[in-house]
Write a protein that holds these residues in place. Structure first.
Motif, short mmCIF file in Angstrom:
data_model
loop_
_atom_site.label_atom_id
_atom_site.label_comp_id
_atom_site.label_asym_id
_atom_site.label_seq_id
_atom_site.Cartn_x
_atom_site.Cartn_y
_atom_site.Cartn_z
N LEU A 410 -51.38 -1.12 -18.33
CA LEU A 410 -51.73 -1.86 -17.11
C LEU A 410 -53.21 -2.22 -17.05
O LEU A 410 -53.58 -3.27 -16.52
CB LEU A 410 -51.36 -1.03 -15.88
N LEU A 411 -54.06 -1.36 -17.60
CA LEU A 411 -55.49 -1.66 -17.62
C LEU A 411 -55.76 -2.94 -18.41
O LEU A 411 -56.58 -3.78 -18.00
CB LEU A 411 -56.27 -0.50 -18.21
N GLY A 412 -55.07 -3.10 -19.54
CA GLY A 412 -55.23 -4.31 -20.34
C GLY A 412 -54.75 -5.55 -19.61
O GLY A 412 -55.39 -6.60 -19.67
N ILE A 413 -53.63 -5.42 -18.91
CA ILE A 413 -53.09 -6.56 -18.17
C ILE A 413 -54.03 -6.96 -17.03
O ILE A 413 -54.29 -8.14 -16.81
CB ILE A 413 -51.67 -6.23 -17.64
N TYR A 414 -54.56 -5.96 -16.32
CA TYR A 414 -55.50 -6.26 -15.24
C TYR A 414 -56.80 -6.86 -15.78
O TYR A 414 -57.40 -7.73 -15.15
CB TYR A 414 -55.78 -4.99 -14.42
N THR A 415 -57.23 -6.39 -16.94
CA THR A 415 -58.44 -6.95 -17.56
C THR A 415 -58.24 -8.43 -17.87
O THR A 415 -59.13 -9.25 -17.63
CB THR A 415 -58.77 -6.19 -18.86
N ALA A 416 -57.04 -8.78 -18.38
CA ALA A 416 -56.73 -10.18 -18.67
C ALA A 416 -56.70 -11.01 -17.39
O ALA A 416 -57.18 -12.16 -17.36
CB ALA A 416 -55.39 -10.27 -19.39
N MET A 417 -56.15 -10.45 -16.32
CA MET A 417 -56.09 -11.17 -15.05
C MET A 417 -57.49 -11.42 -14.49
O MET A 417 -57.78 -12.50 -13.96
CB MET A 417 -55.24 -10.38 -14.04
N ILE A 418 -58.36 -10.43 -14.64
CA ILE A 418 -59.75 -10.59 -14.18
C ILE A 418 -60.44 -11.67 -14.99
O ILE A 418 -61.16 -12.53 -14.45
CB ILE A 418 -60.52 -9.26 -14.28
N ALA A 419 -60.25 -11.64 -16.31
CA ALA A 419 -60.88 -12.64 -17.18
C ALA A 419 -60.41 -14.05 -16.83
O ALA A 419 -61.21 -14.99 -16.81
CB ALA A 419 -60.55 -12.32 -18.64
N ASP A 420 -59.12 -14.20 -16.53
CA ASP A 420 -58.57 -15.51 -16.15
C ASP A 420 -59.20 -16.01 -14.85
O ASP A 420 -59.66 -17.16 -14.77
CB ASP A 420 -57.05 -15.39 -16.01
N GLU A 421 -59.22 -15.15 -13.82
CA GLU A 421 -59.80 -15.55 -12.54
C GLU A 421 -61.29 -15.87 -12.69
O GLU A 421 -61.79 -16.83 -12.09
CB GLU A 421 -59.60 -14.44 -11.50
N PHE A 422 -61.99 -15.06 -13.49
CA PHE A 422 -63.43 -15.28 -13.70
C PHE A 422 -63.67 -16.62 -14.39
O PHE A 422 -64.54 -17.39 -13.96
CB PHE A 422 -64.02 -14.14 -14.53
N LEU A 423 -62.91 -16.90 -15.45
CA LEU A 423 -63.09 -18.15 -16.18
C LEU A 423 -62.81 -19.35 -15.29
O LEU A 423 -63.59 -20.31 -15.25
CB LEU A 423 -62.17 -18.17 -17.40
N ARG A 424 -61.71 -19.30 -14.55
CA ARG A 424 -61.38 -20.43 -13.67
C ARG A 424 -62.42 -20.58 -12.57
O ARG A 424 -62.78 -21.70 -12.17
CB ARG A 424 -59.99 -20.23 -13.07
N GLY A 425 -62.93 -19.45 -12.06
CA GLY A 425 -63.97 -19.50 -11.04
C GLY A 425 -65.25 -20.15 -11.54
O GLY A 425 -65.88 -20.96 -10.85
N VAL A 426 -65.64 -19.81 -12.78
CA VAL A 426 -66.84 -20.40 -13.39
C VAL A 426 -66.66 -21.90 -13.58
O VAL A 426 -67.55 -22.71 -13.26
CB VAL A 426 -67.16 -19.72 -14.73
#
Length: 455
Positions: A410-426
Motif C-alpha cells: 500500500l505504501l508503494g501505491i500511495y507513493t504513486a498516487m502522490i507522484a501523479d497528483e504532484f505532477l498534474r499539479g505542477v
C-alpha cells in the motif's frame, strides 16, 4: 443579497460542502440499513454503484461544460445566452440519461454478467440494476438542473433539495427494509424503488427551481430552442471534461484491483481509508468548485487579473484547511480506524497510510484548485491530455511497479498516487502561470448570422 457577496468564496463554498457532507452521512446510514438485509445486498449495491458512477460521467460532462459557459455568460451580462446554453445542456444530458435508462432496464442481465458479479448474486443484481438503472434519466436531470442553478451563484437551493431527497430516501429505505405502515418488507427490491422514487422527486424539485433561475423564466416551449454555435462551444468544453473524468474513474478501479491483489487486510485498510479521506476531499472539492464558479464569472466579466489571483486564493485557503484536517486524521487515526475494525494489522496499516496522507491531500488540493481554475476559463484540453497521461502512466503504472513488483504494498501505491497528483499539479500550475487565458476573449462574439432556432 448583492451579487458580489453572493459570488464570494464563502457564500459559494459552504452550501456545496454541507450538501456533500450530508450526502456522505446519509449514504453511510443507507449502507448500514441495507446491511440488515444481507451482506449480499450490500455487495450488489457496492458493485452496481461503480457502474452507475461510470455512466454518470456521460451526462455530467455535458452538464459541467454547460455550467462553465453559463457562469461566463452571466459574468459578461449576457443572461439570454446563459439561459439558452442551460436549456441545450439540459436537453442533451437528459437525452443521454433516457437512453441509458432504457439500456440498463432492458439489458440488466447482460450488464450484471459483464460486471463479473458472482452467480448466486446475479438475480439480485439484475433486479437492482433494472430498477435503479431505469431511473438514470432522473439522475441526469438532477445533475443538469443542479449544475445550472449552482453556476448562477445559487449553491444553497441544490443543497436543500439534495438534503430533502436523501432524507426521503432513508425513510423509504426504512419502510422497504423493515416494513412499516402496513407495507411488507420488500428487501433489496424495495431499496431499489426507494432510490428511483427519491431521485424522481429530487429531479422534479430541481426542475421547479431551475425554471425560475433565469429571467424570463423557462417555459415548456423554450425546450425547442437551439443555437448551433453555442452548442458547439458547449461540446468543445464538455468532451475533454468527460475524457478526464472517465480516466480518473477507470484508473481508480484499476488501482483498487491492485490493492485487492495485496490481500484482504490491505483491501479493508484501503476501504476504510477511502471513508476517512473523504472528509478531506469534500473540503478541498467544495472550495475548488466554488472557486471555479467565481473565476468563470470574473473571466466572463472581463476581470481577468482578478480571476487569476482568485485561483491562488482558493489554493492557499484550501491548503490550510485540508492540511489541518489531514493532520487531525493522523493524530487521532488509530482511534478513528478502531471504530471500523478491531483487527490490529488493519489498524496499523491504516495509521501508516494516514501519515502518507499528510502529503497526498495537499498536492491533491493544489491540483483541484488550479485544475478547476483552468476549467473555469474554458481550458479543458490541457488538463485532459496531461491528466490522462499522468493517471495511466504514473498513478496506474507506478502503483503496479512499486506496490506489486517491488513489494512495497500500500505504501508503494500511495507513493504513486502522490507522484501523479504532484505532477498534474505542477503542470496545471505552469499552465496557469503562463496566463494564456489572458490572451483570449472571455466570451466570443456571436457568429454572423447566428440565430436561435427551434429544434
Amino acid at each position: 443579497m448583492n451579487n458580489e457577496r453572493k459570488m464570494s468564496l464563502w457564500m459559494l463554498t459552504w452550501p456545496v460542502f454541507l450538501e456533500m457532507f450530508l450526502q456522505f452521512l446519509l449514504g453511510t446510514a443507507d449502507t448500514l440499513m441495507v446491511s440488515h438485509i444481507s451482506d449480499d445486498a450490500v455487495a450488489v449495491i457496492g458493485i452496481s454503484s461503480q457502474l452507475f458512477n461510470a455512466v454518470n460521467i456521460l451526462f455530467m460532462a455535458i452538464a459541467s461544460g454547460a455550467g462553465i459557459l453559463i457562469a461566463q455568460r452571466l459574468g459578461a451580462r449576457r443572461p439570454q445566452e446563459a439561459r439558452l446554453i442551460s436549456i441545450m445542456g439540459a436537453k442533451v444530458s437528459i437525452g443521454i440519461g433516457l437512453a441509458l435508462s432504457i439500456v440498463l432496464n432492458l439489458g440488466a442481465g447482460p450488464v450484471a454478467k459483464l460486471l463479473q458479479i458472482p452467480g448466486p448474486l446475479q438475480p439480485l443484481a439484475e433486479t437492482y440494476i433494472s430498477i435503479v438503472g431505469s431511473g438514470m434519466v432522473f439522475m441526469a436531470a438532477m445533475g443538469a438542473f443542479g449544475t445550472a442553478i449552482r453556476n448562477t451563484g445559487d449553491t444553497r437551493t441544490p443543497m436543500y433539495i439534495a438534503l430533502g431527497m436523501n432524507v426521503i430516501h432513508v425513510l423509504f429505505n426504512y419502510v422497504a427494509i423493515f416494513g412499516a405502515f402496513g407495507i411488507p418488507a420488500l428487501g433489496l427490491t424495495g431499496v431499489a424503488w426507494s432510490t428511483t422514487i427519491s431521485r424522481l422527486l429530487g429531479a422534479a424539485a430541481m426542475l421547479a427551481v431551475y425554471r425560475r433561475s433565469f429571467s424570463p423564466g423557462i417555459q415548456w416551449r423554450d425546450w425547442r430552442l437551439y443555437d448551433r454555435t453555442m452548442f458547439r462551444e458547449t461540446l468543445r468544453i464538455s468532451w475533454p471534461l468527460g475524457v478526464n473524468m472517465s480516466a480518473w474513474c477507470f484508473t481508480q478501479l484499476v488501482i483498487f484491483a491492485f490493492v485487492a491483489m495485496l490481500g484482504s487486510k490491505e483491501l479493508s485498510a484501503r476501504t476504510y481509508m477511502n471513508t476517512m479521506e473523504s472528509f478531506c476531499f469534500m473540503i478541498g472539492f467544495s472550495i475548488a468548485l466554488a472557486g471555479q464558479i467565481r473565476i468563470a464569472h470574473l473571466f466572463g466579466s472581463g476581470e481577468k487579473e482578478k480571476a487569476y489571483r482568485t485561483a491562488y486564493q482558493v489554493m492557499w485557503i484550501g491548503l490550510g484547511l485540508v492540511f489541518v484536517n489531514a493532520f487531525l486524521l493522523y493524530a487521532f487515526g488509530d482511534k478513528a480506524i478502531s471504530l471500523f475494525t478491531k483487527d490490529g494489522d488493519i489498524v496499523a496499516l491504516g495509521v501508516s497510510l494516514l501519515a502518507v496522507n499528510l502529503l497526498l491531500q495537499p498536492v491533491k488540493m493544489v491540483n483541484m484548485a488550479i485544475g478547476n481554475a483552468l476549467t473555469a476559463v474554458g481550458d479543458t484540453r490541457f488538463p485532459m491530455i496531461t491528466g490522462t497521461i499522468s493517471m495511466w502512466t504514473v498513478a496506474v503504472g507506478c502503483s503496479y511497479y512499486l506496490g506489486i513488483q517491488l513489494g512495497w504494498g500500500l505504501l508503494g501505491i500511495y507513493t504513486a498516487m502522490i507522484a501523479d497528483e504532484f505532477l498534474r499539479g505542477v503542470l496545471v500550475g505552469i499552465r496557469w502561470r503562463s496566463r494564456r487565458f489572458m490572451r483570449t476573449d472571455a466570451v466570443p462574439a456571436a457568429a454572423p448570422g447566428s440565430t436561435m432556432t427551434t429544434a
